[in-house]
Design a protein around this motif. Structure first.
Motif, short mmCIF file in Angstrom:
data_model
loop_
_atom_site.label_atom_id
_atom_site.label_comp_id
_atom_site.label_asym_id
_atom_site.label_seq_id
_atom_site.Cartn_x
_atom_site.Cartn_y
_atom_site.Cartn_z
N UNK A 31 11.76 12.47 2.88
CA UNK A 31 12.70 12.55 1.77
C UNK A 31 11.99 13.09 0.54
N UNK A 32 12.73 13.65 -0.41
CA UNK A 32 12.09 14.10 -1.66
C UNK A 32 11.36 12.93 -2.33
N UNK A 33 10.16 13.20 -2.80
CA UNK A 33 9.34 12.17 -3.41
C UNK A 33 8.07 11.96 -2.62
N UNK A 34 7.46 10.80 -2.81
CA UNK A 34 6.17 10.53 -2.18
C UNK A 34 6.11 9.09 -1.68
N UNK A 35 5.49 8.92 -0.51
CA UNK A 35 5.22 7.58 0.03
C UNK A 35 3.72 7.49 0.27
N UNK A 36 3.08 6.56 -0.43
CA UNK A 36 1.64 6.32 -0.27
C UNK A 36 1.47 4.97 0.42
N UNK A 37 0.75 4.98 1.54
CA UNK A 37 0.55 3.75 2.30
C UNK A 37 -0.93 3.47 2.44
N UNK A 38 -1.33 2.26 2.02
CA UNK A 38 -2.74 1.85 2.07
C UNK A 38 -2.83 0.65 3.02
N UNK A 75 -8.37 8.03 -8.37
CA UNK A 75 -7.72 6.91 -7.69
C UNK A 75 -7.55 7.16 -6.21
N UNK A 76 -6.90 8.24 -5.82
CA UNK A 76 -6.63 8.47 -4.40
C UNK A 76 -7.91 8.65 -3.58
N UNK A 77 -8.89 9.46 -4.01
CA UNK A 77 -10.13 9.54 -3.21
C UNK A 77 -10.87 8.22 -3.16
N UNK A 78 -10.81 7.40 -4.23
CA UNK A 78 -11.47 6.10 -4.21
C UNK A 78 -10.82 5.17 -3.20
N UNK A 79 -9.48 5.17 -3.18
CA UNK A 79 -8.77 4.33 -2.20
C UNK A 79 -9.06 4.82 -0.79
N UNK A 139 -15.68 1.15 -6.36
CA UNK A 139 -16.05 -0.17 -6.86
C UNK A 139 -15.70 -0.37 -8.31
N UNK A 140 -15.60 0.73 -9.09
CA UNK A 140 -15.23 0.63 -10.49
C UNK A 140 -13.73 0.75 -10.69
N UNK A 141 -13.11 1.67 -9.95
CA UNK A 141 -11.69 1.95 -10.15
C UNK A 141 -10.80 0.95 -9.41
N UNK A 142 -11.16 0.63 -8.15
CA UNK A 142 -10.33 -0.25 -7.32
C UNK A 142 -11.06 -1.58 -7.15
N UNK A 143 -10.81 -2.51 -8.03
CA UNK A 143 -11.47 -3.82 -7.98
C UNK A 143 -10.80 -4.75 -7.00
N UNK A 144 -9.47 -4.63 -6.85
CA UNK A 144 -8.69 -5.52 -6.00
C UNK A 144 -7.39 -4.82 -5.63
N UNK A 145 -6.57 -5.38 -4.75
CA UNK A 145 -5.31 -4.72 -4.39
C UNK A 145 -4.43 -4.39 -5.60
N UNK A 146 -4.42 -5.26 -6.61
CA UNK A 146 -3.61 -5.00 -7.79
C UNK A 146 -4.06 -3.73 -8.51
N UNK A 147 -5.37 -3.42 -8.47
CA UNK A 147 -5.87 -2.19 -9.09
C UNK A 147 -5.31 -0.97 -8.37
N UNK A 148 -5.30 -1.03 -7.03
CA UNK A 148 -4.74 0.08 -6.25
C UNK A 148 -3.25 0.24 -6.54
N UNK A 149 -2.53 -0.89 -6.61
CA UNK A 149 -1.10 -0.84 -6.91
C UNK A 149 -0.86 -0.20 -8.28
N UNK A 150 -1.66 -0.56 -9.26
CA UNK A 150 -1.51 0.01 -10.60
C UNK A 150 -1.69 1.52 -10.58
N UNK A 151 -2.72 2.01 -9.91
CA UNK A 151 -2.99 3.45 -9.87
C UNK A 151 -1.85 4.19 -9.18
#
Length: 608
Positions: free
Chosen positions: A137-144, A96-100, A17-29
């Motif tokens: 592929x090398x790198x990371x894909x995070x899907x919410x 960020x990740x555990x909050x999401x 509730x503090x870290x992820x206020x809205x979708x834009x907050x998740x995108x930023x993290x």
């Protein structure tokens, strides 16, 4: 009531509730994590304003399977060790990740470069579903997916999908400006694709991608240092402004912030150069020792605290004002662009009744209506022989008396001066000057108002302004309260050349007015000053607002609209503008002149 330990899932939801206020907050993290991983290409995809889907893909360093298991636990991070005194990454809390994952359906697929395979972890509502090897592929894909499905009350406080999508766009823009070496792509079913190709070390090129090419043409470079705090970036000229502060970007050690101190300093730097309700465009980057700034102030990390806020504020104001004094006295290119749109055939200001028809035959010099005249062989035309019959006729004239020859005005050479040489005055208000490569249109009242104000401002810091004694004092009837307020500052007003004294309980006698104002409406001036002092609500603030008083007096004493000027007066005004700092805008922030290049004029006539 007995105290009990909360469950891990509930703890994560509270933190979310503090870290992820809205979708834009998740995108930023998620974007910050990708940047901390060294990514040079980041792709963001959304659906439903980020509520239905938010996917962030990068080509960064990736994570091993063991790292993925720790990444979704609270306070697990690779970015700091034992102290908060030396934070050099965008993320550092490990929340960020555990909050999401506690409020959404989260999946992370990652692979380290050179590794034989990747791994994937899935979390839903705070519960780990699986951790397994996958091809990646090398790198990371995070899907919410289905953000806030586990806390439906939060969904009620979100805005429309369009508004949430716009907030994500703004986050991506800020990140793109801060990291010009990274390529950003933003796409999705709820938006048009937005792409920012990497520009390397060319920060201004990246700013032009985000803010438009107009910013590139109207920006002044900043580069200042004070006590190991450096400021770089670009500030727009005062006449290039916007209706809100959304075009002001600030970064501290590469971190995008929306700090009140920085925004306040930008406002202060542009004081008296921007109209009320308008905002400058600026991109500022502050670099200092991480130990001198606290980024652990707000869960969103958008606010910071400086150890010496006065130093930072003074650096920003000083650097911007120095840049404006150096290069800010020029008209914004948007003025010329607006003029071109108004006069273009498709614009609202110019609708010609005649349209050229399509040519019926190929163009040739002989068929052109603009060809040089060649005497005809049939005896007709403007040759000497056909015109001889008209030799005895008088020259047509609309005047009964003999015309008086007009003494030619000595024309100044436009190439000698930045604002050119005056050629005409339109509607007794606008001066048209010819420059070496175009023309300049000057608002004579706005320009002279700025010149008078600068003279009064200079006098405020040096000596008392000279005044002119009125033969008969001007009596101004006011309320007793207004008279009291004015008389408290009689000495300060006298420094500006305005001598007043009490004339009974409800009147003020004006005995002297500033000499530089010439003829002035003393009644209107005193009444306006009384109203302004009343609006400030305190008399003690006038000393700090003397420059505002000077601006008010300058407005009353400037060359008025409707006054016809001689060529010598017009040229003198232009020369004084060139020598006066800040003359590119009046005291109210409006532009005093618009410049139109010859290439722009030729475009109007289809010659380029």
């Amino acid at each position: 009531m007995a105290i009990k330990q909360l469950s891990e899932t509930l703890i994560n939801q509270i933190a979310a509730g503090e870290v992820i206020e809205r979708p834009a907050s998740a995108a930023k993290e998620l974007i910050e994590n990708a940047l901390d991983a060294g990514a040079t290409r980041i792709e963001i995809a959304t659906a439903g304003g980020g509520k239905a889907l938010l996917r962030v893909s990068d080509n960064g360093s990736g994570m091993a399977q063991a790292d993925l298991e720790l990444a979704v636990r609270r306070h697990c991070t690779s970015k700091i060790s034992d102290t908060l005194e030396d934070i050099r990454t965008l993320g550092f809390r490990g929340e960020a990740l555990p909050s999401i994952g506690s409020v959404a359906k989260l999946s992370i697929a990652s692979r380290r470069p050179g590794s034989d395979g990747g791994a994937e972890i899935a979390v839903s509502g705070g519960r780990v579903l699986h951790l397994r090897p996958v091809a990646a592929n090398p790198g990371t894909i995070v899907e919410v997916r289905d953000l806030f499905f586990a806390t439906p009350a939060r969904l009620k406080f979100l805005k429309t999908e369009k508004a949430e999508a716009a907030a994500i766009t703004e986050i991506v823009k800020r990140m793109a400006i801060a990291f010009p070496r990274v390529r950003f792509v933003l796409s999705g079913s709820d938006r048009a694709t937005l792409e920012f190709p990497a520009t390397g070390d060319d920060h201004l090129a990246r700013m032009a991608q985000v803010l438009g090419n107009e910013f590139k043409d109207n920006a002044i470079e900043l580069d200042a240092v004070r006590e190991d705090v450096s400021l770089t970036g670009f500030a727009g000229v005062p006449t290039f402004n916007r209706g809100n502060s959304a075009h002001q970007y600030a970064f501290v050690n590469g971190r995008p912030v929306q700090d009140k101190l920085i925004l306040s300093a930008i406002r202060g730097a542009y004081a008296e150069t921007i109209p009320s309700g308008r905002y400058p465009v600026a991109v500022l980057s502050i670099t200092l020792d991480p130990a001198f700034v606290d980024v652990n102030v707000h869960p969103a990390k958008s606010d910071v605290r400086f150890r010496d806020p006065g130093l930072v504020r003074g650096l920003i104001i000083g650097a911007i004002r120095e840049a404006l004094a150096r290069e800010g006295d020029r008209a914004a290119t948007t003025g010329a662009d607006g003029m071109l749109r108004a006069f273009s055939p498709g614009g609202s200001g110019f609708q010609p009744a005649w349209r050229p028809s399509a040519p019926t035959a190929p163009w040739t010099p002989e068929a052109s209506l603009s060809r040089p005249y060649q005497p005809s062989t049939n005896g007709y035309g403007f040759g000497e022989r056909p015109q001889a019959a008209f030799d005895g006729l008088a020259v047509p004239t609309a005047r009964a008396e003999t015309a008086t020859p007009i003494e030619p005005v000595r024309m100044e050479e436009p190439a000698r001066f930045p604002l050119g040489a005056a050629r005409a005055q339109l509607h007794e208000n606008y001066i048209v000057a010819q420059t070496d490569d175009g023309l300049v249109i000057v608002d004579q009242h706005a320009a002279h108002e700025r010149l008078v104000f600068e003279e009064m401002r200079k006098a405020l810091h040096s000596k008392r302004l000279s005044s002119q004694v009125l033969l008969i004092p001007e009596i101004v009837d006011l309320s007793e309260e207004d008279c009291d307020r004015l008389m408290v500052f009689a000495d300060e007003l006298a420094e500006l050349g305005l001598a007043i004294e009490r004339f009974g309980p409800g009147a003020i006698a004006v005995r002297e007015t500033p000499a530089m104002l010439g003829e002035v409406d003393a009644q209107g001036l005193v009444r306006q000053l009384a109203d302004e002092i009343a609006e400030w609500d305190t008399a003690s603030g006038l000393a700090a607002k003397l420059e505002y008083v000077a601006a008010t007096m300058a407005c009353h004493g400037s060359v008025r609209s409707g006054r016809r000027l001689r060529p010598e007066e017009m040229n003198a005004l232009l020369r004084q503008m060139e020598a006066t700092p800040g003359s590119g805008q009046c005291n109210h922030g409006r532009p005093t002149y618009i410049e139109l290049k010859l290439s722009d004029i030729e475009r109007l006539f289809g010659r380029s």
